[in-house]
Design a protein around this motif. Structure first.
Motif, short mmCIF file in Angstrom:
data_model
loop_
_atom_site.label_atom_id
_atom_site.label_comp_id
_atom_site.label_asym_id
_atom_site.label_seq_id
_atom_site.Cartn_x
_atom_site.Cartn_y
_atom_site.Cartn_z
N LEU A 5 0.82 -1.21 0.00
CA LEU A 5 0.00 0.00 0.00
C LEU A 5 0.86 1.26 0.00
O LEU A 5 0.51 2.25 -0.66
N ASP A 6 1.97 1.25 0.74
CA ASP A 6 2.88 2.40 0.70
C ASP A 6 3.37 2.66 -0.72
O ASP A 6 3.36 3.79 -1.20
N LYS A 10 2.53 5.91 -3.29
CA LYS A 10 3.59 6.77 -3.85
C LYS A 10 3.31 7.10 -5.30
O LYS A 10 3.63 8.19 -5.77
N ASN A 11 2.72 6.14 -6.01
CA ASN A 11 2.48 6.32 -7.44
C ASN A 11 1.04 6.63 -7.79
O ASN A 11 0.76 7.14 -8.86
N ASP A 47 -7.44 -4.24 10.43
CA ASP A 47 -6.55 -3.39 11.23
C ASP A 47 -5.73 -2.45 10.34
O ASP A 47 -5.54 -1.27 10.68
N ILE A 48 -5.26 -2.96 9.21
CA ILE A 48 -4.49 -2.11 8.30
C ILE A 48 -5.35 -0.98 7.77
O ILE A 48 -4.93 0.18 7.76
N ILE A 49 -6.55 -1.30 7.34
CA ILE A 49 -7.46 -0.27 6.81
C ILE A 49 -7.72 0.79 7.87
O ILE A 49 -7.64 1.99 7.61
N GLN A 50 -8.02 0.35 9.08
CA GLN A 50 -8.34 1.29 10.15
C GLN A 50 -7.14 2.18 10.49
O GLN A 50 -7.29 3.38 10.68
N SER A 51 -5.96 1.61 10.55
CA SER A 51 -4.78 2.38 10.97
C SER A 51 -4.33 3.38 9.91
O SER A 51 -3.74 4.40 10.25
N ARG A 52 -4.62 3.14 8.65
CA ARG A 52 -4.13 4.01 7.59
C ARG A 52 -4.97 5.28 7.44
O ARG A 52 -4.49 6.26 6.90
N ARG A 53 -6.19 5.26 7.83
CA ARG A 53 -7.06 6.44 7.74
C ARG A 53 -7.01 7.07 6.34
O ARG A 53 -6.80 8.26 6.18
N ASP A 54 -7.21 6.23 5.35
CA ASP A 54 -7.14 6.60 3.94
C ASP A 54 -8.57 6.51 3.38
O ASP A 54 -9.12 5.42 3.24
#
Length: 101
Positions: A5-6, A10-11, A47-54
């Motif tokens: 996801l990072d 970036k792109n 958890d990933i979705i929640q933590s990224r706040r995207d």
């Protein structure tokens, strides 16, 4: 997944992304080397979705995409058959349409 996801962001900073948790599988699916339950993978994605706040990153619960009935899966129970994929496509389309408004 975090690194993926990072790199994606970036792109493609504004690209809507939909992550799908693992699908439901029939109880008959008993792999010899299943060390981690599917629910743990599902929770990790939540958890990933929640933590990224995207706001452009969306989670779709895989078990909601195909009815919990073995007749929608092929002999290798983790793979949908044509009817299962058709159901999945219709439900994915509806979810993406809902999120894009």
């Amino acid at each position: 997944m975090e690194q993926f996801l990072d790199n994606l962001r970036k792109n493609q900073a504004d690209l809507p992304v939909y992550l799908i948790t693992p699908l439901w599988v029939p109880p008959s699916w008993q792999p010899a080397r299943a060390n981690i339950p599917l629910d743990a993978y599902r929770q990790a994605l939540r958890d990933i979705i929640q933590s990224r706040r995207d706001a452009k990153l969306h989670l779709i619960e895989g078990p909601e995409l195909i009815d919990h009935d073995p007749r929608y899966f092929d002999r290798v129970a983790v793979h949908p058959n044509d009817a299962g994929f058709e159901m999945m496509a219709q439900r994915l389309h509806a979810r993406i349409q809902l999120n894009s408004k």
